[in-house]
Design a protein around this motif. Structure first.
Motif, PDB file in Angstrom:
ATOM      1  N   GLY A  12      72.939  69.827 -60.047  1.00  9.38           N
ATOM      2  CA  GLY A  12      71.745  68.984 -59.935  1.00  9.38           C
ATOM      3  C   GLY A  12      72.020  67.495 -59.938  1.00  9.38           C
ATOM      4  N   LYS A  13      73.261  67.095 -59.662  1.00 10.18           N
ATOM      5  CA  LYS A  13      73.609  65.671 -59.719  1.00 10.18           C
ATOM      6  C   LYS A  13      72.847  64.846 -58.683  1.00 10.18           C
ATOM      7  CE  LYS A  13      77.956  66.151 -58.969  1.00 10.18           C
ATOM      8  NZ  LYS A  13      77.770  67.562 -58.579  1.00 10.18           N
ATOM      9  N   LEU A  16      69.194  64.635 -59.384  1.00 13.18           N
ATOM     10  CA  LEU A  16      68.966  63.648 -60.447  1.00 13.18           C
ATOM     11  C   LEU A  16      69.065  62.232 -59.891  1.00 13.18           C
ATOM     12  CD1 LEU A  16      68.594  62.814 -63.410  1.00 13.18           C
ATOM     13  CD2 LEU A  16      71.069  63.037 -63.702  1.00 13.18           C
ATOM     14  N   VAL A 101      76.135  65.831 -66.105  1.00  9.90           N
ATOM     15  CA  VAL A 101      75.056  66.796 -65.893  1.00  9.90           C
ATOM     16  C   VAL A 101      75.580  68.213 -66.114  1.00  9.90           C
ATOM     17  CG1 VAL A 101      73.301  67.650 -64.286  1.00  9.90           C
ATOM     18  CG2 VAL A 101      74.001  65.246 -64.202  1.00  9.90           C
ATOM     19  N   ARG A 103      74.367  72.300 -66.145  1.00  8.88           N
ATOM     20  CA  ARG A 103      73.310  73.224 -65.737  1.00  8.88           C
ATOM     21  C   ARG A 103      72.926  74.113 -66.906  1.00  8.88           C
ATOM     22  NH1 ARG A 103      73.125  77.352 -60.524  1.00  8.88           N
ATOM     23  NH2 ARG A 103      71.444  78.661 -61.341  1.00  8.88           N
ATOM     24  N   CYS A 205      71.240  67.701 -69.979  1.00  8.34           N
ATOM     25  CA  CYS A 205      71.020  69.140 -69.848  1.00  8.34           C
ATOM     26  C   CYS A 205      69.906  69.380 -68.834  1.00  8.34           C
ATOM     27  CB  CYS A 205      70.650  69.753 -71.200  1.00  8.34           C
ATOM     28  SG  CYS A 205      72.002  69.722 -72.398  1.00  8.34           S
ATOM     29  N   ASN A 206      70.281  69.874 -67.672  1.00  8.61           N
ATOM     30  CA  ASN A 206      69.316  70.130 -66.596  1.00  8.61           C
ATOM     31  C   ASN A 206      68.671  71.490 -66.836  1.00  8.61           C
ATOM     32  OD1 ASN A 206      67.861  70.200 -64.236  1.00  8.61           O
ATOM     33  ND2 ASN A 206      69.631  70.448 -62.885  1.00  8.61           N
ATOM     34  N   VAL A 238      65.224  68.385 -64.090  1.00  8.88           N
ATOM     35  CA  VAL A 238      65.513  67.517 -62.944  1.00  8.88           C
ATOM     36  C   VAL A 238      64.720  67.935 -61.705  1.00  8.88           C
ATOM     37  CG1 VAL A 238      67.320  66.706 -61.383  1.00  8.88           C
ATOM     38  CG2 VAL A 238      67.806  66.936 -63.821  1.00  8.88           C
ATOM     39  N   SER A 267      63.240  60.852 -66.572  1.00  9.40           N
ATOM     40  CA  SER A 267      64.168  59.947 -65.891  1.00  9.40           C
ATOM     41  C   SER A 267      64.101  58.538 -66.473  1.00  9.40           C
ATOM     42  CB  SER A 267      63.877  59.914 -64.394  1.00  9.40           C
ATOM     43  OG  SER A 267      62.519  59.617 -64.148  1.00  9.40           O
TER      44      SER A 267
END
Length: 364
Positions: A12-13, A16, A101, A103, A205-206, A238, A267
């Motif tokens: 999810g980088k 984000l 990040v 997952r 923590c996504n 995210v 965010s």
């Protein structure tokens, strides 16, 4: 100042990064979607700036900013050049802090490079690659220093002992930021080495929407794993926040945030946390032409703060006129602050406080 977003592929980088910067970095369901690092300049959310704008009614308002870098996903073997390893490690070395990040959600439709969800394994994979790269740096320095140490050079012997301590800990899987050194040893030998695992880190923590407020069992594992590190953990849904960001209407966005139990976007919390992670703080200048937030290091003196505006301000610094933010707000204007005797005159040794409203007098 730069904060680099790092993590394994597909955690999810890039989503984000898009969420933070409103840029549109490519994000897709396959590894190495990001090859060249994406860079975004992100405003630091600060309600104080809005309040000063309301009081002063300036022609323009300029917030403080942080540069966020979305770096290619790293895989096992990166320290030896696997995947995009060398490029990744070169990019991360150029940043000042790390947003790591992890997952922390299950979704069979989004592939994980290792086949299942385990944020601790993911963290350890990246930690190990960064530690191996640091170990390579330390070994090269040791080779040079050992020769001088054998001749009886006291300075070289001291450096050798610090490098051996670094080597021993890195080989044991301990990042540099978690190793204790005296202040003198750190400043003299560790800091100049610019080791990757010495950079401050924020674990992101996504999670999925249901865990956006209180986290989940994956998050609990992460918090336990990093409790001995000098690091912060932030929980962020995210994908959900990225979807909310797509909405044009501000009130609609706020309504959706409230529906998942948030009073502000996660965010925004992350950007403020990154700013703090970089050891930054804000002072303000406030006039009819412009209200502006300026970024300085925590502990900066008045001349150093002036130098952020222009180097001539620092060179020719005479004094600073300072108003505490709370005094400015409670009295409502600079003129009323002066009438109340709350404006202070400070000299070269004054340590600027977060939120100070300042004018500088200088002579070049």
């Amino acid at each position: 100042m730069k904060a680099g977003i790092v993590g394994l592929p597909n955690v999810g980088k890039s989503t984000l990064f898009n969420c933070l910067s409103n840029a549109k970095a490519q994000s897709a369901n396959f590894p190495f979607c990001t090859i060249e690092p994406n860079i975004g300049v992100v405003n630091v959310p600060d309600t104080r700036l809005q309040k000063l704008e309301d009081l002063v009614n300036p022609e323009r308002v300029l917030p403080a900013t942080v540069e966020i870098v979305d770096i290619a996903g790293l895989v096992k073997g990166a320290s030896k050049g696997e995947g995009l390893g060398n490029q990744f490690l070169g990019n991360i070395r150029e940043t000042d802090a790390i947003l790591h990040v992890l997952r922390c959600f299950d979704n069979d439709n989004i592939i994980h490079v290792d086949g299942n969800i385990n944020p601790i394994r993911d963290k350890e994979t990246i930690d190990m690659e960064l530690q191996l790269k640091d170990l390579e740096t330390v070994d090269k320095k040791l080779d040079k220093v050992k020769r001088a140490a054998k001749t009886g050079n006291k300075e070289a012997q001291k450096e050798e002992s610090v490098l051996l301590k670094l080597k021993e800990n890195l080989e044991a899987g301990i990042s540099v930021r978690a190793i204790e050194f005296s202040e003198d040893d750190y400043l003299e030998y560790v800091n100049p080495s610019q080791l990757i695992t010495d950079k401050p880190v924020l674990y992101v923590c996504n999670v999925d929407e249901n865990a956006a407020v209180s986290g989940n069992s994956y998050v609990d594992l992460v918090k336990d794993a990093v409790k001995n590190e000098n690091a912060e953990v932030l929980v962020l849904a995210v994908g959900t926040e990225a979807d909310i960001n797509e909405l044009d209407d501000y009130e609609e966005r706020q309504m959706f945030l409230q529906d998942i139990g948030l009073d502000e976007p996660g965010s925004s919390k992350l950007i403020r946390s990154a700013y703090k992670l970089l050891n930054q703080q804000t002072y303000f200048t406030a006039g009819v032409k412009e209200v502006r937030a300026w970024t300085i290091d925590v502990g900066a003196t008045a001349p150093q703060a002036a130098g952020v505006i222009h180097t001539d301000f620092e060179k020719g610094f005479i004094r600073a006129e300072v108003i505490g933010y709370d005094d400015y707000v409670s009295h409502g204007s600079e003129a009323k602050v002066k009438e109340a005797g709350k404006m202070r005159v400070e000299g070269k040794n004054y340590i600027v406080k977060d939120g100070d409203v300042m004018h500088f007098l200088f002579n070049v």
